[in-house]
Design a protein around this motif. Structure first.
Motif, PDB file in Angstrom:
ATOM      1  N   LYS A  12       0.835  -1.189   0.000  1.00 54.29           N
ATOM      2  CA  LYS A  12       0.000   0.000   0.000  1.00 54.29           C
ATOM      3  C   LYS A  12       0.877   1.247   0.000  1.00 54.29           C
ATOM      4  O   LYS A  12       1.750   1.405   0.840  1.00 54.29           O
ATOM      5  N   GLU A  13       0.631   2.127  -0.945  1.00 58.81           N
ATOM      6  CA  GLU A  13       1.364   3.382  -0.998  1.00 58.81           C
ATOM      7  C   GLU A  13       0.808   4.355   0.038  1.00 58.81           C
ATOM      8  O   GLU A  13      -0.353   4.283   0.421  1.00 58.81           O
ATOM      9  N   SER A  14       1.655   5.268   0.482  1.00 58.50           N
ATOM     10  CA  SER A  14       1.255   6.247   1.478  1.00 58.50           C
ATOM     11  C   SER A  14       1.866   7.591   1.142  1.00 58.50           C
ATOM     12  O   SER A  14       2.952   7.673   0.559  1.00 58.50           O
ATOM     13  N   SER A  15       1.180   8.663   1.532  1.00 54.69           N
ATOM     14  CA  SER A  15       1.723  10.000   1.338  1.00 54.69           C
ATOM     15  C   SER A  15       3.006  10.193   2.127  1.00 54.69           C
ATOM     16  O   SER A  15       3.837  11.035   1.781  1.00 54.69           O
ATOM     17  N   LEU A  16       3.199   9.406   3.174  1.00 48.30           N
ATOM     18  CA  LEU A  16       4.420   9.504   3.965  1.00 48.30           C
ATOM     19  C   LEU A  16       5.642   9.013   3.203  1.00 48.30           C
ATOM     20  O   LEU A  16       6.777   9.297   3.598  1.00 48.30           O
ATOM     21  N   ASP A  17       5.424   8.289   2.117  1.00 46.33           N
ATOM     22  CA  ASP A  17       6.550   7.816   1.317  1.00 46.33           C
ATOM     23  C   ASP A  17       7.378   8.976   0.772  1.00 46.33           C
ATOM     24  O   ASP A  17       8.573   8.838   0.516  1.00 46.33           O
ATOM     25  N   ALA A  18       6.731  10.121   0.558  1.00 39.62           N
ATOM     26  CA  ALA A  18       7.427  11.276  -0.013  1.00 39.62           C
ATOM     27  C   ALA A  18       8.226  12.042   1.034  1.00 39.62           C
ATOM     28  O   ALA A  18       9.041  12.898   0.676  1.00 39.62           O
ATOM     29  N   PHE A  19       8.016  11.759   2.313  1.00 39.57           N
ATOM     30  CA  PHE A  19       8.699  12.492   3.370  1.00 39.57           C
ATOM     31  C   PHE A  19      10.149  12.020   3.469  1.00 39.57           C
ATOM     32  O   PHE A  19      10.405  10.825   3.593  1.00 39.57           O
ATOM     33  N   PRO A  20      11.124  12.942   3.434  1.00 37.73           N
ATOM     34  CA  PRO A  20      12.527  12.540   3.572  1.00 37.73           C
ATOM     35  C   PRO A  20      12.838  12.079   4.989  1.00 37.73           C
ATOM     36  O   PRO A  20      12.079  12.341   5.932  1.00 37.73           O
ATOM     37  N   GLU A  21      13.952  11.416   5.130  1.00 37.97           N
ATOM     38  CA  GLU A  21      14.331  10.805   6.405  1.00 37.97           C
ATOM     39  C   GLU A  21      14.407  11.823   7.542  1.00 37.97           C
ATOM     40  O   GLU A  21      14.138  11.500   8.702  1.00 37.97           O
ATOM     41  N   GLU A  22      14.766  13.069   7.231  1.00 40.46           N
ATOM     42  CA  GLU A  22      14.911  14.070   8.288  1.00 40.46           C
ATOM     43  C   GLU A  22      13.589  14.397   8.983  1.00 40.46           C
ATOM     44  O   GLU A  22      13.590  15.018  10.041  1.00 40.46           O
ATOM     45  N   CYS A  23      12.477  13.990   8.396  1.00 36.73           N
ATOM     46  CA  CYS A  23      11.167  14.249   9.006  1.00 36.73           C
ATOM     47  C   CYS A  23      10.864  13.297  10.156  1.00 36.73           C
ATOM     48  O   CYS A  23       9.977  13.576  10.971  1.00 36.73           O
ATOM     49  N   PHE A  24      11.591  12.187  10.238  1.00 35.64           N
ATOM     50  CA  PHE A  24      11.258  11.138  11.191  1.00 35.64           C
ATOM     51  C   PHE A  24      12.255  11.108  12.348  1.00 35.64           C
ATOM     52  O   PHE A  24      13.382  11.558  12.203  1.00 35.64           O
ATOM     53  N   PRO A  25      11.782  10.563  13.494  1.00 40.95           N
ATOM     54  CA  PRO A  25      10.447  10.040  13.774  1.00 40.95           C
ATOM     55  C   PRO A  25       9.442  11.170  13.951  1.00 40.95           C
ATOM     56  O   PRO A  25       9.811  12.300  14.246  1.00 40.95           O
ATOM     57  N   LEU A  26       8.159  10.848  13.781  1.00 34.96           N
ATOM     58  CA  LEU A  26       7.115  11.838  13.978  1.00 34.96           C
ATOM     59  C   LEU A  26       5.831  11.185  14.466  1.00 34.96           C
ATOM     60  O   LEU A  26       5.614   9.999  14.273  1.00 34.96           O
ATOM     61  N   TYR A  27       5.033  11.994  15.135  1.00 39.67           N
ATOM     62  CA  TYR A  27       3.687  11.580  15.519  1.00 39.67           C
ATOM     63  C   TYR A  27       2.723  12.077  14.441  1.00 39.67           C
ATOM     64  O   TYR A  27       2.964  13.092  13.798  1.00 39.67           O
ATOM     65  N   VAL A  28       1.613  11.375  14.277  1.00 41.48           N
ATOM     66  CA  VAL A  28       0.518  11.848  13.438  1.00 41.48           C
ATOM     67  C   VAL A  28      -0.730  11.881  14.314  1.00 41.48           C
ATOM     68  O   VAL A  28      -1.137  10.850  14.857  1.00 41.48           O
ATOM     69  N   ALA A  29      -1.316  13.067  14.468  1.00 40.32           N
ATOM     70  CA  ALA A  29      -2.497  13.243  15.307  1.00 40.32           C
ATOM     71  C   ALA A  29      -3.616  13.857  14.488  1.00 40.32           C
ATOM     72  O   ALA A  29      -3.374  14.519  13.475  1.00 40.32           O
ATOM     73  N   LYS A  30      -4.839  13.659  14.930  1.00 39.75           N
ATOM     74  CA  LYS A  30      -5.997  14.115  14.167  1.00 39.75           C
ATOM     75  C   LYS A  30      -6.001  15.619  13.994  1.00 39.75           C
ATOM     76  O   LYS A  30      -6.312  16.143  12.921  1.00 39.75           O
ATOM     77  N   ASP A  31      -5.670  16.369  15.047  1.00 42.23           N
ATOM     78  CA  ASP A  31      -5.680  17.830  15.008  1.00 42.23           C
ATOM     79  C   ASP A  31      -4.818  18.354  16.145  1.00 42.23           C
ATOM     80  O   ASP A  31      -4.177  17.572  16.857  1.00 42.23           O
ATOM     81  N   LEU A  32      -4.797  19.674  16.329  1.00 44.42           N
ATOM     82  CA  LEU A  32      -3.957  20.270  17.364  1.00 44.42           C
ATOM     83  C   LEU A  32      -4.375  19.802  18.743  1.00 44.42           C
ATOM     84  O   LEU A  32      -3.526  19.544  19.607  1.00 44.42           O
ATOM     85  N   ALA A  33      -5.674  19.687  18.988  1.00 45.93           N
ATOM     86  CA  ALA A  33      -6.149  19.233  20.298  1.00 45.93           C
ATOM     87  C   ALA A  33      -5.623  17.840  20.618  1.00 45.93           C
ATOM     88  O   ALA A  33      -5.179  17.565  21.736  1.00 45.93           O
ATOM     89  N   ALA A  34      -5.652  16.943  19.638  1.00 43.11           N
ATOM     90  CA  ALA A  34      -5.133  15.586  19.838  1.00 43.11           C
ATOM     91  C   ALA A  34      -3.630  15.605  20.027  1.00 43.11           C
ATOM     92  O   ALA A  34      -3.080  14.817  20.808  1.00 43.11           O
ATOM     93  N   ALA A  35      -2.945  16.509  19.339  1.00 43.81           N
ATOM     94  CA  ALA A  35      -1.489  16.621  19.504  1.00 43.81           C
ATOM     95  C   ALA A  35      -1.140  17.059  20.919  1.00 43.81           C
ATOM     96  O   ALA A  35      -0.207  16.525  21.539  1.00 43.81           O
ATOM     97  N   VAL A  36      -1.876  18.020  21.444  1.00 47.86           N
ATOM     98  CA  VAL A  36      -1.626  18.494  22.808  1.00 47.86           C
ATOM     99  C   VAL A  36      -1.871  17.368  23.801  1.00 47.86           C
ATOM    100  O   VAL A  36      -1.117  17.179  24.760  1.00 47.86           O
ATOM    101  N   ASP A  37      -2.916  16.578  23.584  1.00 50.38           N
ATOM    102  CA  ASP A  37      -3.251  15.492  24.509  1.00 50.38           C
ATOM    103  C   ASP A  37      -2.185  14.398  24.552  1.00 50.38           C
ATOM    104  O   ASP A  37      -2.089  13.677  25.546  1.00 50.38           O
ATOM    105  N   ILE A  38      -1.398  14.275  23.501  1.00 51.03           N
ATOM    106  CA  ILE A  38      -0.333  13.270  23.523  1.00 51.03           C
ATOM    107  C   ILE A  38       0.646  13.552  24.658  1.00 51.03           C
ATOM    108  O   ILE A  38       1.095  12.645  25.371  1.00 51.03           O
ATOM    109  N   PHE A  39       0.979  14.829  24.838  1.00 52.64           N
ATOM    110  CA  PHE A  39       2.056  15.199  25.757  1.00 52.64           C
ATOM    111  C   PHE A  39       1.554  15.744  27.091  1.00 52.64           C
ATOM    112  O   PHE A  39       2.323  15.877  28.027  1.00 52.64           O
ATOM    113  N   LEU A  40       0.283  16.084  27.179  1.00 53.94           N
ATOM    114  CA  LEU A  40      -0.252  16.600  28.441  1.00 53.94           C
ATOM    115  C   LEU A  40      -1.272  15.620  28.992  1.00 53.94           C
ATOM    116  O   LEU A  40      -2.315  16.020  29.437  1.00 53.94           O
TER     117      LEU A  40
END
Length: 286
Positions: free
Chosen positions: A258-286
């Motif tokens: 299965k192809e993914s849009s993440l395939d185009a991301f260069p190595e320097e982008c990783f590691p990374l989290y993927v969250a639904k929106d800013l609220a979900a991103a904040v909840d990861i760390f708080l």
């Protein structure tokens, strides 16, 4: 330099790693995960320091209207829960600091980092960007989000010229933020960059390499990130529920089926989290 100063949740995680066959990671029971996470947070908070949050604007804070960007203040619309998320970043810590369990103050600094080439292309003036669009943004934040919903600094680059060291994906503005607000917290999540595009993740990754400072990268599923989020959510539909839901991607995808849009991301982008929106991103760390 262009700068403006100024629930109990369930965590469902999926680790996507560079391998041909992915297997679901075994996890400890939810109650044990939350207990361990809270214990680690209390230990970190007791050490004091400063946490630096770096946020992209279009597609993270407000609706992305496409090129050439927001050139009419009436088209600047906050995304759902964006105001509350900015409030939450600071307010949760403010509450923690008022308890007897916190022995040292932990400061949260929030900076906006945005490309605004519509100014460099002379579609709008720099004064209209700062004195009209960003003024309304900050006023609306203050009115609806309260005293804790504000940016410590707004960094923006107007040049449309590729290769400009401040224009993302170049790391210039991220490095400036690190110089303005040097984080001094232990652990890897002392600096968190939240963006909706590959160029955001590249800017954070390049700044990490150049500064030697660990920068946690979060791609949100709003704006340009909606395609990545939709692909991952569809692929793992059975894991989606009403709780906080995010992915942790260690390296570029290597899925032969299965192809993914993440395939185009260069190595320097990783590691990374993927969250639904800013609220979900904040909840990861708080």
């Amino acid at each position: 330099m262009k700068t403006q100063t100024g629930l109990e949740t369930r965590l469902v995680t999926m680790r996507l790693v560079k391998r041909r066959r992915r297997r679901r990671r075994r996890q400890m029971p939810l109650a044990m995960r939350l207990e361990k996470r809270n214990a680690n947070e209390e230990e970190e908070k007791g050490k004091g320091g400063m946490y630096l949050w770096l946020l992209d604007r279009d597609g993270v804070i407000n609706e992305d209207v496409g090129s050439p960007g927001v050139i009419d203040v009436d088209r600047f619309k906050f995304l759902p829960l964006a105001k509350e998320s900015l409030w939450s970043i600071r307010r949760r810590q403010n509450v923690d600091e008022s308890t007897s369990k916190t022995n040292a103050a932990v400061r949260k600094v929030v900076c906006l980092i945005t490309n605004q080439t519509c100014v460099g292309k002379e579609i709008i003036t720099e004064e209209y960007l700062t004195d009209v669009i960003h003024k309304r943004m900050t006023e609306e934040l203050s009115r609806d989000g309260g005293a804790d919903a504000f940016f410590d600094a707004i960094l923006y680059e107007t040049s449309p010229v590729e290769g400009n060291n401040r224009r993302k994906p170049a790391p210039g503005m991220v490095l400036e933020a690190l110089q303005m607000f040097p984080p001094n917290t232990p652990g890897k999540d002392g600096v968190i960059f939240v963006g909706d595009s590959m160029t955001d993740m590249m800017a954070a990754g390049r700044a990490e390499i150049e500064s030697g400072r660990s920068i946690t990268r979060v791609l949100v599923g709003t704006g340009y990130g909606s395609r990545v989020w939709s692909e991952l959510a569809e692929e793992n539909e059975e894991l989606i529920d009403d709780g906080v839901f995010y992915y942790y991607v260690e390296s570029e995808r290597n899925d032969v089926n299965k192809e993914s849009s993440l395939d185009a991301f260069p190595e320097e982008c990783f590691p990374l989290y993927v969250a639904k929106d800013l609220a979900a991103a904040v909840d990861i760390f708080l």
